[in-house]
Design a protein around this motif. Sequence first.
Motif, PDB file in Angstrom:
ATOM      1  N   VAL A 122    -117.154 105.711   9.308  1.00 50.18           N
ATOM      2  CA  VAL A 122    -116.866 104.949   8.094  1.00 50.18           C
ATOM      3  C   VAL A 122    -115.359 104.896   7.846  1.00 50.18           C
ATOM      4  CG1 VAL A 122    -117.121 104.899   5.585  1.00 50.18           C
ATOM      5  CG2 VAL A 122    -119.092 105.438   7.027  1.00 50.18           C
ATOM      6  N   GLY A 123    -114.699 106.042   7.924  1.00 57.18           N
ATOM      7  CA  GLY A 123    -113.266 106.100   7.643  1.00 57.18           C
ATOM      8  C   GLY A 123    -112.438 105.272   8.607  1.00 57.18           C
ATOM      9  N   THR A 124    -112.679 105.453   9.900  1.00 51.25           N
ATOM     10  CA  THR A 124    -111.915 104.691  10.892  1.00 51.25           C
ATOM     11  C   THR A 124    -112.307 103.218  10.881  1.00 51.25           C
ATOM     12  OG1 THR A 124    -113.505 105.285  12.629  1.00 51.25           O
ATOM     13  CG2 THR A 124    -111.554 106.684  12.397  1.00 51.25           C
ATOM     14  N   GLY A 125    -113.567 102.929  10.555  1.00 52.31           N
ATOM     15  CA  GLY A 125    -113.997 101.531  10.472  1.00 52.31           C
ATOM     16  C   GLY A 125    -113.259 100.792   9.371  1.00 52.31           C
ATOM     17  N   ILE A 126    -113.140 101.426   8.212  1.00 53.39           N
ATOM     18  CA  ILE A 126    -112.412 100.811   7.099  1.00 53.39           C
ATOM     19  C   ILE A 126    -110.938 100.641   7.463  1.00 53.39           C
ATOM     20  CG2 ILE A 126    -111.626 101.169   4.728  1.00 53.39           C
ATOM     21  CD1 ILE A 126    -114.318 102.573   4.201  1.00 53.39           C
ATOM     22  N   ALA A 127    -110.349 101.692   8.037  1.00 53.19           N
ATOM     23  CA  ALA A 127    -108.942 101.609   8.434  1.00 53.19           C
ATOM     24  C   ALA A 127    -108.726 100.517   9.477  1.00 53.19           C
ATOM     25  CB  ALA A 127    -108.474 102.958   8.972  1.00 53.19           C
ATOM     26  N   GLY A 128    -109.664 100.402  10.421  1.00 54.75           N
ATOM     27  CA  GLY A 128    -109.551  99.381  11.452  1.00 54.75           C
ATOM     28  C   GLY A 128    -109.626  97.977  10.882  1.00 54.75           C
ATOM     29  N   LEU A 129    -110.541  97.760   9.940  1.00 54.42           N
ATOM     30  CA  LEU A 129    -110.662  96.442   9.320  1.00 54.42           C
ATOM     31  C   LEU A 129    -109.399  96.075   8.555  1.00 54.42           C
ATOM     32  CD1 LEU A 129    -114.358  96.586   8.029  1.00 54.42           C
ATOM     33  CD2 LEU A 129    -113.457  95.149   9.875  1.00 54.42           C
ATOM     34  N   ARG A 130    -108.712  97.085   8.049  1.00 54.68           N
ATOM     35  CA  ARG A 130    -107.451  96.855   7.336  1.00 54.68           C
ATOM     36  C   ARG A 130    -106.253  96.798   8.272  1.00 54.68           C
ATOM     37  NH1 ARG A 130    -108.065 100.930   2.063  1.00 54.68           N
ATOM     38  NH2 ARG A 130    -109.731  99.756   1.031  1.00 54.68           N
ATOM     39  N   GLY A 131    -106.510  96.957   9.568  1.00 60.75           N
ATOM     40  CA  GLY A 131    -105.424  96.917  10.543  1.00 60.75           C
ATOM     41  C   GLY A 131    -104.532  98.122  10.491  1.00 60.75           C
ATOM     42  N   GLN A 132    -105.089  99.283  10.096  1.00 62.70           N
ATOM     43  CA  GLN A 132    -104.277 100.487   9.940  1.00 62.70           C
ATOM     44  C   GLN A 132    -104.707 101.589  10.904  1.00 62.70           C
ATOM     45  OE1 GLN A 132    -104.272 101.388   5.707  1.00 62.70           O
ATOM     46  NE2 GLN A 132    -102.501 100.066   5.435  1.00 62.70           N
ATOM     47  N   LEU A 133    -104.943 101.196  12.146  1.00 62.97           N
ATOM     48  CA  LEU A 133    -105.108 102.113  13.264  1.00 62.97           C
ATOM     49  C   LEU A 133    -104.265 101.571  14.413  1.00 62.97           C
ATOM     50  CD1 LEU A 133    -108.991 102.758  13.387  1.00 62.97           C
ATOM     51  CD2 LEU A 133    -107.244 104.352  12.575  1.00 62.97           C
ATOM     52  N   PRO A 134    -103.514 102.403  15.122  1.00 62.74           N
ATOM     53  CA  PRO A 134    -102.712 101.904  16.251  1.00 62.74           C
ATOM     54  C   PRO A 134    -103.589 101.188  17.280  1.00 62.74           C
ATOM     55  CG  PRO A 134    -102.041 104.125  15.686  1.00 62.74           C
ATOM     56  CD  PRO A 134    -103.281 103.848  14.882  1.00 62.74           C
ATOM     57  N   GLY A 135    -103.175  99.997  17.660  1.00 66.39           N
ATOM     58  CA  GLY A 135    -103.928  99.205  18.622  1.00 66.39           C
ATOM     59  C   GLY A 135    -105.007  98.350  17.996  1.00 66.39           C
ATOM     60  N   VAL A 136    -105.336  98.616  16.732  1.00 65.94           N
ATOM     61  CA  VAL A 136    -106.374  97.857  16.033  1.00 65.94           C
ATOM     62  C   VAL A 136    -105.748  96.894  15.022  1.00 65.94           C
ATOM     63  CG1 VAL A 136    -108.608  98.098  14.828  1.00 65.94           C
ATOM     64  CG2 VAL A 136    -107.816  99.924  16.303  1.00 65.94           C
ATOM     65  N   GLU A 137    -104.418  96.844  15.014  1.00 67.30           N
ATOM     66  CA  GLU A 137    -103.729  95.915  14.125  1.00 67.30           C
ATOM     67  C   GLU A 137    -103.973  94.469  14.567  1.00 67.30           C
ATOM     68  OE1 GLU A 137    -100.602  99.309  14.899  1.00 67.30           O
ATOM     69  OE2 GLU A 137    -101.991  98.104  16.107  1.00 67.30           O
ATOM     70  N   PRO A 138    -103.910  93.524  13.640  1.00 71.17           N
ATOM     71  CA  PRO A 138    -104.056  92.113  14.003  1.00 71.17           C
ATOM     72  C   PRO A 138    -102.999  91.656  15.000  1.00 71.17           C
ATOM     73  CG  PRO A 138    -104.306  92.397  11.637  1.00 71.17           C
ATOM     74  CD  PRO A 138    -103.830  93.714  12.185  1.00 71.17           C
ATOM     75  N   ARG A 139    -101.797  92.237  14.929  1.00 75.69           N
ATOM     76  CA  ARG A 139    -100.740  91.909  15.872  1.00 75.69           C
ATOM     77  C   ARG A 139     -99.982  93.182  16.222  1.00 75.69           C
ATOM     78  NH1 ARG A 139     -95.566  90.954  13.954  1.00 75.69           N
ATOM     79  NH2 ARG A 139     -95.305  89.289  15.493  1.00 75.69           N
ATOM     80  N   PRO A 140     -99.367  93.259  17.412  1.00 78.48           N
ATOM     81  CA  PRO A 140     -98.623  94.466  17.793  1.00 78.48           C
ATOM     82  C   PRO A 140     -97.514  94.756  16.798  1.00 78.48           C
ATOM     83  CG  PRO A 140     -98.915  93.000  19.675  1.00 78.48           C
ATOM     84  CD  PRO A 140     -99.335  92.226  18.465  1.00 78.48           C
ATOM     85  N   TYR A 141     -97.390  96.032  16.414  1.00 77.71           N
ATOM     86  CA  TYR A 141     -96.322  96.395  15.488  1.00 77.71           C
ATOM     87  C   TYR A 141     -94.988  96.518  16.220  1.00 77.71           C
ATOM     88  CZ  TYR A 141     -93.630  98.772  11.897  1.00 77.71           C
ATOM     89  OH  TYR A 141     -92.666  99.105  10.980  1.00 77.71           O
ATOM     90  N   ILE A 142     -95.021  97.007  17.440  1.00 77.38           N
ATOM     91  CA  ILE A 142     -93.795  97.196  18.218  1.00 77.38           C
ATOM     92  C   ILE A 142     -93.728  96.134  19.306  1.00 77.38           C
ATOM     93  CG2 ILE A 142     -92.519  98.761  19.734  1.00 77.38           C
ATOM     94  CD1 ILE A 142     -93.849 101.069  18.254  1.00 77.38           C
ATOM     95  N   LEU A 143     -92.685  95.313  19.274  1.00 72.70           N
ATOM     96  CA  LEU A 143     -92.496  94.266  20.277  1.00 72.70           C
ATOM     97  C   LEU A 143     -91.339  94.579  21.216  1.00 72.70           C
ATOM     98  CD1 LEU A 143     -93.096  91.083  18.084  1.00 72.70           C
ATOM     99  CD2 LEU A 143     -94.687  92.209  19.638  1.00 72.70           C
TER     100      LEU A 143
END
Length: 217
Positions: free
Chosen positions: A50-71
């Motif tokens: 539940v916790g990681t699922g919510i974080a993932g939907l919000r794009g707040q897990l490394p690699g699960v963001e809508p776009r790469p944070y580091i380019l």
Amino acid sequence: MRERNTRLYRLAHWPIWIWVFFLAPGPLTFTLFAHGLGRGNLIWLAAVLVGTGIAGLRGQLPGVEPRPYILRFDEDKPNPLYRRVCYTFAWNAVLSFALLNLSGLLIAAVTGTWYMKQIYSYAYFPVCATILLLGAAGALPRVGRSTKDEGTERRYFYGSVWAVVVAQILLLLVWKTLPLGKLSVFAGTLLLMGLAAYRGTLPRTRPIVPGELMVAD
């Protein structure tokens, strides 16, 4: 350059963080490998999902963001809190179990007696707390306040992951099949994989020069 992460890419990274946080309560994880999946493990797994699922939907897990944070690997950008928390717990999953298992193997080799349950009961939380404090202070690779050194810090992280994961898997395979030599297998694998990571021959362990794009790796 990849400007957005595909849904498949984001979904593929979610299980990594499920595993990282599922391992966090070390003594509970020890009972899983010693006695099998119990009620406590299932309850904790549900909470992690539940916790990681919510974080993932919000794009707040490394690699699960809508776009790469580091380019670019030398960009002096603020390191978001979610990345710092996630990588701190990832370091805990990598280091705590490796250190405690290595200690248990060393003690057993010297004394001829296994103390793994006692080690996890009494030593896990002090080790875990130390790692979490180091993470909070930004003293671990990838958990600092800036992403400026990402090009080198990622090497230390992925090299450690490769070494520990392979060593732990081999230890599980030889646990019942090899009466002697478990310490040699575990320590030897850590050493060999660490050397391979140092030479940059494992995925994501080569040095990244300043200005190199994320797509280059």
